[in-house]
Enzyme design. Structure first.
Site, PDB file in Angstrom:
ATOM      1  N   CYS A   1       0.821  -1.211   0.000  1.00  0.00           N
ATOM      2  CA  CYS A   1       0.000   0.000   0.000  1.00  0.00           C
ATOM      3  C   CYS A   1       0.860   1.269   0.000  1.00  0.00           C
ATOM      4  O   CYS A   1       1.686   1.452   0.905  1.00  0.00           O
ATOM      5  CB  CYS A   1      -0.894  -0.013   1.243  1.00  0.00           C
ATOM      6  SG  CYS A   1      -1.766   1.535   1.528  1.00  0.00           S
TER       7      CYS A   1
ATOM      8  N   TYR B   1      -5.458   6.037  -9.042  1.00  0.00           N
ATOM      9  CA  TYR B   1      -6.596   5.217  -8.621  1.00  0.00           C
ATOM     10  C   TYR B   1      -7.866   5.618  -9.365  1.00  0.00           C
ATOM     11  O   TYR B   1      -8.664   4.756  -9.751  1.00  0.00           O
ATOM     12  CB  TYR B   1      -6.810   5.338  -7.111  1.00  0.00           C
ATOM     13  CG  TYR B   1      -5.871   4.487  -6.310  1.00  0.00           C
ATOM     14  CD1 TYR B   1      -6.220   3.196  -5.920  1.00  0.00           C
ATOM     15  CD2 TYR B   1      -4.609   4.950  -5.949  1.00  0.00           C
ATOM     16  CE1 TYR B   1      -5.357   2.415  -5.195  1.00  0.00           C
ATOM     17  CE2 TYR B   1      -3.725   4.171  -5.232  1.00  0.00           C
ATOM     18  CZ  TYR B   1      -4.112   2.896  -4.854  1.00  0.00           C
ATOM     19  OH  TYR B   1      -3.234   2.108  -4.150  1.00  0.00           O
TER      20      TYR B   1
END
Length: 339
Positions: A50, A181
């Site tokens: 992440c 994203y």
């Protein structure tokens, strides 16, 4: 980065909107939120996959907080119940004694919005989540935890430069950190094209900036560099293909490729990066985008260790401080995850 509320298959199937951190308590020197800085009291839960959690991993290393703030590393393949501790014996975190990060969230509050995300700071005595505010957490490590910093720790958020750092970080967040994203999880062509164009427009502007200076703000490493690095280091491995941000590869941009290699080769940056975790997470968890779960073999990682020549621009990576020492043995990235 959180777990999908409707399961991993929902990624890419509905419009992307990043959740605000629901738990925004702060751990501070004066303990004004009820959480005072205290060595050994808190546990930082991260995933090396992440980018938001990787900010905290890098900051912790640069500041030398390893002995004061322990760290749990979650399996990069989360399931619908959230991040899990299957890398540890008995599939439990050895300090918190839990199998899933959601258990710490549940101890704090039930029916919380936003899902279970990392990085997360957990209070060890109570087992309760303290904060999942990824935007504030690293700033507090730099400014509120100073009593526990190592000798020679750099100033990652220097007061005189904070306005400029904040501006640069906001632009990088909107267009790059979050922009990839929005492109990758877009559900329509127009939405995708707008997000993708924004990513590369900002990368072009950053290229111009970094062509004339070694670091983003001032002549030393700051929080701004950490936040850009965690996206750039993933760019060719996952965002170029998996998220369709493919106008060009980072390795094809002379300035940004040299910049990210410079950081990667700086102690505290590259020694926290696990390309195996990164690739397996994105390609195996986002089944709405990659239903086969096939993880690509590339890209070749050998280039990360090649000369970058960025030192010719001057700059002092750690300012008046010093580089961190090597990571603790239990936190070293396995061989398959690094060049």
């Amino acid at each position: 980065m959180g777990s999908a509320d409707d399961g991993n298959s929902s990624y890419g199937q509905k419009a992307f909107k990043r959740s605000k951190s629901h738990f925004a308590d702060r751990v501070t020197a004066d303990g004004r939120d009820g959480w005072p800085v205290e060595a050994g009291r808190y546990r930082l839960v991260v995933s090396r996959a992440c980018p938001w959690a990787s900010r905290a991993v890098i900051s912790r290393r640069l500041l030398g907080l390893e002995d004061a703030l322990s760290m749990a590393i979650a399996d990069p393949i989360q399931d619908d119940r959230s991040w899990r501790f299957t890398l540890d014996p008995d599939d439990r975190d050895p300090v918190l004694g839990i199998r899933y990060l959601s258990e710490a969230y549940d101890k704090r509050e039930s029916d919380y919005p936003g899902g279970v995300s990392v990085p997360a700071l957990v209070d060890v005595p109570s087992g309760k989540l303290v904060t999942n505010d990824y935007q504030q957490l690293t700033l507090d490590l730099a400014t509120e935890w100073t009593a526990l910093h190592r000798d020679g720790a750099p100033d990652l958020y220097p007061r005189a430069l904070r306005d400029e750092i904040d501006t640069v970080m906001a632009e990088v967040y909107e267009d790059v950190n979050n922009g990839v994203y929005r492109a990758g999880f877009a559900t329509g062509q127009e939405e995708y094209e707008e997000a993708c164009a924004g990513v590369f427009r900002r990368l072009d502007l950053l290229t111009s900036r970094l062509a004339r200076q070694r670091y983003l703000v001032g002549d030393t490493l700051t929080e701004a560099d950490i936040r850009l690095f965690t996206t750039l280091v993933r760019f060719d491995a996952v965002y170029h293909g998996h998220f369709k941000c493919n106008r060009w590869k980072l390795a094809e941009n002379e300035v940004l490729w040299a910049y990210v290699r410079d950081l990667y080769q700086t102690p505290g940056f590259g020694d926290t990066v696990d390309f195996d975790h990164i690739k397996r997470h994105y390609y195996q968890v986002h089944t709405g985008i990659n239903p086969t779960g096939i993880v690509p073999l590339g890209p070749d990682l050998a280039g990360w260790l090649t000369p970058h020549h960025r030192e010719e621009l001057g700059g002092r990576p750690f300012g008046d401080g010093t580089p961190p020492g090597p990571p603790p043995p239990q936190e070293r990235v396995p061989a398959q995850g690094r060049p």
